[in-house]
Design a protein around this motif. Sequence first.
Motif, mmCIF file in Angstrom:
data_model
loop_
_atom_site.group_PDB
_atom_site.id
_atom_site.type_symbol
_atom_site.label_atom_id
_atom_site.label_comp_id
_atom_site.label_asym_id
_atom_site.label_seq_id
_atom_site.Cartn_x
_atom_site.Cartn_y
_atom_site.Cartn_z
ATOM 1 N N GLY A 183 0.984 -1.083 0.120
ATOM 2 C CA GLY A 183 -0.033 -0.118 0.132
ATOM 3 C C GLY A 183 0.809 1.273 -0.026
ATOM 4 O O GLY A 183 0.545 2.113 -0.486
ATOM 5 N N ILE A 186 2.561 1.889 -3.540
ATOM 6 C CA ILE A 186 1.683 2.048 -4.633
ATOM 7 C C ILE A 186 1.124 3.589 -4.356
ATOM 8 O O ILE A 186 1.282 4.236 -5.199
ATOM 9 C CB ILE A 186 0.448 1.166 -4.704
ATOM 10 C CG1 ILE A 186 0.858 -0.303 -5.128
ATOM 11 C CG2 ILE A 186 -0.734 1.738 -5.243
ATOM 12 C CD1 ILE A 186 -0.043 -1.298 -5.127
ATOM 13 N N SER A 289 5.629 -3.714 -10.953
ATOM 14 C CA SER A 289 4.502 -2.958 -11.072
ATOM 15 C C SER A 289 4.256 -2.198 -12.267
ATOM 16 O O SER A 289 3.218 -1.712 -12.522
ATOM 17 C CB SER A 289 4.733 -2.040 -9.732
ATOM 18 O OG SER A 289 6.031 -1.303 -10.138
ATOM 19 N N VAL A 294 -2.381 1.173 -14.011
ATOM 20 C CA VAL A 294 -2.688 1.658 -12.441
ATOM 21 C C VAL A 294 -2.518 0.574 -11.808
ATOM 22 O O VAL A 294 -3.441 -0.335 -11.532
ATOM 23 C CB VAL A 294 -4.222 1.977 -12.547
ATOM 24 C CG1 VAL A 294 -4.654 2.519 -11.160
ATOM 25 C CG2 VAL A 294 -4.397 3.392 -13.721
ATOM 26 N N LYS A 296 -2.316 -1.873 -8.673
ATOM 27 C CA LYS A 296 -3.104 -2.162 -7.431
ATOM 28 C C LYS A 296 -2.423 -3.455 -6.825
ATOM 29 O O LYS A 296 -2.188 -4.317 -7.594
ATOM 30 C CB LYS A 296 -4.612 -2.430 -7.881
ATOM 31 C CG LYS A 296 -5.155 -1.347 -8.567
ATOM 32 C CD LYS A 296 -6.765 -1.681 -8.802
ATOM 33 C CE LYS A 296 -7.412 -0.300 -9.514
ATOM 34 N NZ LYS A 296 -8.897 -0.572 -9.720
ATOM 35 N N ASP A 299 -3.945 -6.847 -7.952
ATOM 36 C CA ASP A 299 -3.584 -7.040 -9.315
ATOM 37 C C ASP A 299 -2.389 -7.730 -9.376
ATOM 38 O O ASP A 299 -1.849 -8.688 -10.121
ATOM 39 C CB ASP A 299 -3.836 -5.912 -10.231
ATOM 40 C CG ASP A 299 -5.166 -5.549 -10.352
ATOM 41 O OD1 ASP A 299 -6.062 -6.229 -10.093
ATOM 42 O OD2 ASP A 299 -5.630 -4.372 -10.861
#
Length: 330
Positions: A183, A186, A289, A294, A296, A299
């Motif tokens: 988290g 990202i 990544s 985008v 996540k 994902d």
Amino acid sequence: MTHTQELADLLETLCPIFLLVDRSGCIQQAGPTLQKLRPELPLVGLGVLDVFELIRPRTVTTLPALMSMAGAKLHLRFRDEPRTTLKGLVAPLPESGGAVINLSFGISILDAVRDYALTSADFSGTDLAIELLYLVEAKSAAMEASRSLNLRLQGAMLAAEEQAYTDTLTGLKNRRAMDHLLGHLILANSTFALMHLDLDFFKSVNDRLGHAAGDYVLQQAARIMLEETRGDDTVARVGGDEFVIIFKNLTRVETLESIAGRLIARLNEPMMFQDQPCCISASIGTALSTQFKVPKAADILHAADVALYQAKRDGRSCHRLYSTLIKAQT
């Protein structure tokens, strides 16, 4: 005994920080505490304005002006070091033309006690200075105790937080820590690679040699993963025999292939437990990544999981990078 001497003796008892000066401003007697502040400088015989600098009132620059200030409040300080500040009150003596200047430390008392090692004997019996000092010391002690307690509480909170993020068997990070880090990465728009590693044939070790052997294998596998990664990489145990490695700011495929190859080679080597070989291997899937417009966390984890199971379908003990080809096959 002269009247002046009687007055001096009385002043020493009532206010040991005093000056008895004559009409010319010459010091006739200095209180014992005041003399203690300058033990190597006999004050008697010196001019009061030679020893002290008058801070307030600034308009007073002469001895006659000073002597005429009956009941006036003074602020003065020593001319030499340490330049202790004192407060004073002038009380004229009409018969002699001189005056008594009663002095106190005011807010400089803490510095004075420190600089001159003063004790309660150096103050008048009715002076509250020592009681105030005790209060200051008590407050300081209470503040220090509070600070110490806060540090211990902070340490306990950090330890509890660390424990909440740590896998107790291997000492690696756990799934909660992994989720927290993903988290953060990202949110910070950082690039990273996520490697999902599964120990092949681990169940057979448990079934054949017992859980103690299985725990030993997990601990040795954790050690190998830490040794083959960088200090700022994160290795997490996210399941019984499943691990995730997060490589911050590393998306170069050749480097990741090299790390995966070393991990597989070392984990293929038998681990001896109580003279019994524990044979496992490792299947690894990696996702980047940068493969997502985008990113996540869910994902990227799913992509690494897809790549991992492609490695298992390809015969295990190998590494696969997530790609559109693998995605199409699932």
